[in-house]
Design an enzyme around this catalytic site. Structure first.
Site, PDB file in Angstrom:
ATOM      1  CG  ASP A  43      -1.810  -1.209   1.280  1.00 33.27           C
ATOM      2  OD1 ASP A  43      -2.290  -1.643   0.228  1.00 33.27           O
ATOM      3  OD2 ASP A  43      -1.981  -1.757   2.389  1.00 33.27           O
ATOM      4  CG  HIS A  78      -1.614  -2.085  -7.388  1.00 32.32           C
ATOM      5  ND1 HIS A  78      -0.630  -1.943  -6.451  1.00 32.32           N
ATOM      6  CD2 HIS A  78      -1.291  -3.160  -8.107  1.00 32.32           C
ATOM      7  CE1 HIS A  78       0.249  -2.916  -6.612  1.00 32.32           C
ATOM      8  NE2 HIS A  78      -0.129  -3.674  -7.603  1.00 32.32           N
TER       9      HIS A  78
END
Ligand code: GDP
Length: 426
Positions: free
Chosen positions: A12, A40
């Site tokens: 992340d 994503h």
């Protein structure tokens, strides 16, 4: 040339945004590990997207997007993702799937759920996408390769053989319904028909592309600290998250990877269980979580609130080292603009001694953060294009981190969009 885009931390970090941005200059983007368990988030002219399996290069019409052999391929999810982006106006992407990629089977997803249920409070915090059972089977040599879908005799025999062993576990360990071989075979026929147009001998394709001077991006999932060897074992993912594995998971020679862009977030966040030394709690964490990323730090796959922490120089230095970093992309810096002072974890104290080297898990569990505070810049830095135009305290923060981690920060990301990037010549 081959470039890898990988994460320094727990995932992340904003790899999707950096890949989407670098893909402008690339011909081919390859996912080389992991599966649909992480996501994503990408913001571009077409809108905001959460990709789980597709490489982050799918938004350009000049690129080819490849699912490499190292990926845990969930065939129906891949096609659902393609349909989703096409329905939002993105041109039909050019996709290739490695004939050596292995398939996430419906029972992998079930076993992931059943095992987490069985473990109860000792569970791993899995996203229950079937990833751990998938990789276990791959290395136990009972996985299904895409190529095997096209050999009916082999497929039928293997389905029957594997149902036998899986059904013993289902019945006696988990007390759940058995798998019906005929049903599973039928599902695999559907998978075969879905994937057939895209199947490719990917390593050969990439070999040819390299000869033609094509630009290839390898896109990693998660980050160093989730690597099964070098991460916080056992609270890791089941495939290597390192750039080096890009060579294997895509099928290119290791010496072709000339650039390793390691994405490193300006503060920390993590999902799932495991030691997280610079973690913060309560209101301090809520505030950062709410302001973090683009619309808050919540999992792209699960929507779970992420665990939050200050920037960790020890973990990030280690994270960059194991990736073999040539360039650091320092992301989500704009989010920190609200703070009067910015705490940074500069060392760990373990058994009364300070260290800046990241330890193995048992010691990590005992580590306390050594915190230094840097002055904040108290303004919005989005929209700034030149490094010199950043506020002085902001540059000092970047340069402090760069000095501590020991790798050059050549890109600073100050917003979620493709153009929110400041290049530094190093
Ligand atoms: P990945 O898995 O590494 O691609 O990371 P995620 O997509 O899970 O998380 C990154 C989040 O931060 C996404 O919501 C991005 O849109 C957002 N993001 C990326 N770079 C920046 C940045 O520089 N500033 C801000 N505010 N958000 C960013």
């Amino acid at each position: 040339m081959v470039k890898a885009v990988v994460g320094a931390n727990w995932g992340d970090e904003g790899k999707g945004k950096i890949t989407d941005m670098l893909a402008k200059e690339a011909d081919i983007i390859v996912r080389f590990q992991g599966g649909a368990n992480a996501g994503h988030t990408i913001v571009n002219d077409y809108g905001k997207f959460a990709l789980h399996t597709l490489p982050s290069g799918v938004f350009y019409d000049h690129t080819t997007s490849i699912i490499g052999n190292g990926v845990a391929l969930n065939i129906p999810l891949l096609f659902k993702e393609v349909q989703d982006i096409v329905s939002k106006g993105v041109p039909e992407p050019k996709i290739l799937v490695s004939d050596r990629a292995q398939i996430v089977m419906p029972y992998h997803i079930l076993f992931d759920q059943y095992e987490e249920e069985r473990l109860g409070k000792n569970s791993f915090g899995s996203t229950k996408s079937g990833i751990a059972p998938f990789y276990s089977d791959k290395y136990a040599k009972i996985g299904f390769q895409v190529s095997e879908l096209f050999d009916e005799e082999l497929l039928k025999e293997k389905v029957e053989r594997i149902c036998e062993t899986k059904n013993v576990l289902l019945e006696h360990l988990y007390h759940k319904p058995a798998i019906q071989p005929a049903e599973l075979l039928e599902t695999l026929h559907q998978y075969r028909d879905m994937v057939q147009p895209f199947v490719c001998d990917v390593s050969f394709y990439l070999h040819q592309a390299l000869k033609e001077g094509k630009e290839i991006l390898l896109e990693g999932q998660l980050g160093t600290l989730k690597d099964p060897d070098h991460g916080i074992y056992p609270m890791v993912t089941s495939s290597s998250t390192l750039a080096a594995y890009g060579a294997i998971g895509a099928g290119v020679p290791p010496y072709e990877i000339k650039k390793v862009v390691t994405v490193c977030k300006a503060y920390s966040s993590a999902v799932g269980a495991g030691a997280f030394v610079s973690e913060i709690f309560g209101e301090e964490a809520d505030e950062l979580r709410k302001r973090g990323g683009d619309g808050g730090e919540f999992g792209a796959t699960t929507g779970r609130p992420r665990r939050m922490g200050w920037f960790d120089c020890v973990a990030s230095k280690y994270g960059c080292r194991l990736q073999g970093t040539t360039d650091v992309a320092f992301t989500v810096l704009d989010v920190l603009g609200y703070l009067d002072e910015i705490p940074v974890c500069t060392a760990y104290e373990i058994n009364g001694e300070q260290t800046t080297e990241f330890p193995t898990t048992a010691l990590l569990e005992k580590a306390n953060p050594v915190i230094e505070k840097l002055p904040g810049w108290k303004c919005d830095i989005r929209g700034i294009k030149k490094y010199e135009d950043l506020p002085e305290n902001c540059r000092k923060y970047i340069e402090f981190v760069e000095e501590k981690i020991g790798y050059p920060i050549t890109m600073v990301s100050n917003g979620p969009g493709r153009d929110d990037i400041i290049y530094r010549n190093k």
